[in-house]
Design a protein around this motif. Sequence first.
Motif, PDB file in Angstrom:
ATOM      1  N   SER A   1       0.384   7.454   6.422  1.00  0.00           N
ATOM      2  CA  SER A   1      -0.200   8.569   5.679  1.00  0.00           C
ATOM      3  C   SER A   1      -0.142   9.839   6.522  1.00  0.00           C
ATOM      4  O   SER A   1       0.289  10.903   6.054  1.00  0.00           O
ATOM      5  CB  SER A   1      -1.642   8.217   5.304  1.00  0.00           C
TER       6      SER A   1
ATOM      7  N   HIS B   1      -3.216   7.330  -3.438  1.00  0.00           N
ATOM      8  CA  HIS B   1      -2.713   6.082  -2.864  1.00  0.00           C
ATOM      9  C   HIS B   1      -3.301   4.858  -3.550  1.00  0.00           C
ATOM     10  O   HIS B   1      -4.353   4.942  -4.202  1.00  0.00           O
ATOM     11  CB  HIS B   1      -2.962   6.034  -1.349  1.00  0.00           C
TER      12      HIS B   1
ATOM     13  N   TYR C   1      -7.275   2.079  -6.273  1.00  0.00           N
ATOM     14  CA  TYR C   1      -6.572   3.349  -6.116  1.00  0.00           C
ATOM     15  C   TYR C   1      -7.559   4.398  -5.651  1.00  0.00           C
ATOM     16  O   TYR C   1      -8.765   4.253  -5.780  1.00  0.00           O
ATOM     17  CB  TYR C   1      -5.974   3.793  -7.450  1.00  0.00           C
TER      18      TYR C   1
ATOM     19  N   ARG D   1      -3.355   0.274  -3.403  1.00  0.00           N
ATOM     20  CA  ARG D   1      -3.025  -1.021  -2.828  1.00  0.00           C
ATOM     21  C   ARG D   1      -2.885  -1.998  -3.989  1.00  0.00           C
ATOM     22  O   ARG D   1      -3.799  -2.088  -4.814  1.00  0.00           O
ATOM     23  CB  ARG D   1      -4.180  -1.455  -1.930  1.00  0.00           C
TER      24      ARG D   1
ATOM     25  N   GLU E   1      -3.654  13.521  -1.373  1.00  0.00           N
ATOM     26  CA  GLU E   1      -2.960  12.235  -1.381  1.00  0.00           C
ATOM     27  C   GLU E   1      -3.462  11.366  -2.525  1.00  0.00           C
ATOM     28  O   GLU E   1      -4.665  11.331  -2.810  1.00  0.00           O
ATOM     29  CB  GLU E   1      -3.212  11.529  -0.042  1.00  0.00           C
TER      30      GLU E   1
ATOM     31  N   HIS F   1       0.883  -1.171   0.000  1.00  0.00           N
ATOM     32  CA  HIS F   1       0.000   0.000   0.000  1.00  0.00           C
ATOM     33  C   HIS F   1       0.918   1.218   0.000  1.00  0.00           C
ATOM     34  O   HIS F   1       1.837   1.277   0.815  1.00  0.00           O
ATOM     35  CB  HIS F   1      -0.889  -0.018   1.253  1.00  0.00           C
ATOM     36  N   ALA F   2       0.709   2.126  -0.920  1.00  0.00           N
ATOM     37  CA  ALA F   2       1.612   3.271  -0.998  1.00  0.00           C
ATOM     38  C   ALA F   2       0.832   4.532  -1.302  1.00  0.00           C
ATOM     39  O   ALA F   2      -0.240   4.488  -1.925  1.00  0.00           O
ATOM     40  CB  ALA F   2       2.661   3.043  -2.087  1.00  0.00           C
ATOM     41  N   GLY F   3       1.371   5.658  -0.830  1.00  0.00           N
ATOM     42  CA  GLY F   3       0.683   6.932  -1.058  1.00  0.00           C
ATOM     43  C   GLY F   3       1.664   8.064  -1.296  1.00  0.00           C
ATOM     44  O   GLY F   3       2.731   8.127  -0.693  1.00  0.00           O
TER      45      GLY F   3
END
Lengths: 313, 503
Positions: B317, B72, B60, B74, B70, B22-24
């Motif tokens: 986050s 983000h 997303y 997954r 933001e 998971h990135a943001g």
Amino acid sequence: MSDGEDALPPAFQRRNHYPELAWFSDATRAGDWPAIAAGFQRLDSWAAASVASSRVGDVPGAEVFLRQVVAREPSALSATLLGSALISAGWRIRTSKAAEHVSREQFEALHEHLREAEQALMGVTARDPRAVMAWEDRLTTAMGLQLGLAEARRRYDRLARIEPHHYIAQSALTQQLCPKWGGSWEALFQFVRERAAAAPPGGLHGALVATAHLEYWARADGEEADASLKRAQPEVWAAAQRSVLHPSFRPEPGWIAAFNTFAAFFAFGGAADPAAVFFRGLGPHASTTWWDYLGDGVEMFHAYRTGALGGPR
Amino acid sequence: MITETEVDGVPTLVAPHAGQMHAGLVFRVGYADEVLARAGITHLIEHLALFRTGQADYHYNGRTAAAYTEFHLRGSERDVVAFLTGVCEALTALPLDRLEIERQVLLTEESGQSLTPAHLLAPWRYGARGYGLPGYLEYGVPVVTPDEVVHWTRTWFTKENAALWIAGDGVPAGLRLPLPTGGRRWAPPVVTSALPTTPAYFSGPLKGAAFDAVVPRGAASMVYSEVLQRELFRELRQASGLSYTTATGYSTTADGTGTVTAIADALPEKQDAVLGGMVDALLTLAVGRIEQSDVDAVKAKGREALSDPEAAAASLSAQAGELLVGRPVRSVEERLASLNEVTVEQVHAVAAEALRTGLLLVPRGHTADWAGYTAAPTTSTTVVQGYVYPVVDDPEDRFHVGAAGVSRVIGEEAATVLYAECAAMLVWPDGGRLLIGFDGMRVAVEPTMIAGDPAVLHQVGAGLPPHLVVRMPPRDPSQIPRPQVPEPAPEPERRLFRRRKGA
């Protein structure tokens, strides 16, 4: 709320009822806080505390004295009595006249006093949710500030968690439950019947039922008004049997108002014999409450009393 | 365990996480940076940036908040790389051909949204700027120009103003962040105030009561929020059934303070009691009647959440946002330690501060002056100097049009918007204008209402900079205010006379 009481014969003056509590007025006039504080310690019922609080608060200028006490030695008692005194002072300015005879300035002064009272009292209940006297006075501020029926009920419920059979607080909520204060007959009768039935025998609570019927009578039209009182007689008599006519009844502060209510209920309904029971029970005490619906409260009280008892005794 | 690193010059936080990565990507920009007349421009850019990646089947999302925006996702490492690269490329060259479509998407989204209590409270606390803007309509969405969009993107969506977080096994191989450069790291939005006095109250369209307060940031304020929820739940739900829902929340603003929000809903006939119960609950905690058992229970719950193996990942986050405004990244251990240190006395201090700074939303038809709250301003204290134009149907009602601004004065009450403190002027083709001041005050100047030369209208707001003006589409005639008293059939002479008299 001693407005106009000075003009009444002594038997009708509330300050002469419950003479055992009269010294609270004297101590307030004398500014004797230690005596007042010790006196409240000795009281053995919420009914006595309620009347004693009025004795203190009804002294003109009590709020000035109590503000000093609160500043000097803040306590739940001093803040509560300040609240009570501010309520009385506000009502003295408003007077007990009908709303159309009260000026805007008088209403503003009343509300200003009630807001200050409320803020003193809400501080007390926040610190101690078991502060029965403060919750009781917050029923009065809620009504005067028109905070709403549900809010008044919430406050009563908070009080009833601690003292479920507080007759004087129940009387206050009874007023709020009347249609004139935003309630309904249905809610009013449900409340008084429930509370009278739930109360231990020998209390004053039966008078709540008589009060509700008298409130209805006062708002109903001629024929329905009289018929409603007659219809209700068996119910009110049974309520009286369970309360002030019960063998376990012992007079407690509030009893004069309760007897007076029963007497008015039966006298207005033409039931002289039951009315006589309550007139006799009142002894030398009297009240203008209810009787003043029909004219001069003092004259009417005497006229009905004479009618029921067959002459002055 | 949170690791700090860098990807392509962008500060990056990494924490272990089981399951899919998971990135943001977070930017230090949001509603609070906008002006009312261009409100929603950040949200619009967020949508445009996601358009290309949106073609694929990713989990997303984009999120525009008060001070942060933001993007983000997954997914697998490859998905993450593709998504972030796509967002960066889109921000470098926005698909402006999509502008009209995304405008419509946002307007539809807005019309389907109901205002949350936080949205209702924000304009009253902060005014029509900064943190107050999330409570307003996105007036800018229909009118921002492509140039404005590009300029806003170049200003805020830059490498220097970004932070990245990754919950997973580390930075995916080959991840690049090809963002525009040459920008700067922006300071947090200025916190404005529209409240001269607190605690304050206002009445609004809410069935129940809501409250917010400015508190110090930290674990004690978080605990206060939870203890307040327990008190509200006990008194309004369990003991009396007056409310169905009670809820509180603690959040931090980018400037480093904390905010506590509380809400209790009510049936229509119980609203006064819910208001009374909330007032009592707030005071109960403020005077220090705080149960040790409540504090202990809240701390235990907090410890449990922080002991979760995902705790570090779940905080990424928020921590990326902290990093962007220059605050240190805090480990789970540090947060656990601060939580453990919270005492009843500290919670009491927060509760007292919350009441001092509080803003209470009361149901329509109610007040809270009886409880010591001051009414939030609904009128202006000043009236502009200038020409006075009566409103046609009421001698007590007039407009004052001056060089410094415009006022409407009805009897003894005034609403004034000064041009120097104007947040937006809406202009309709029929000549009508609505000016909104930073303090939230509104003055509507309507050609149908003003007894004078309609040309006067064109003087109103003439000198405002273009970015404060919102050109509105034509209105349905029924929405144009008319004099309330129907006038007799107009005769030309009569109208002429009126015009001359008013001119």
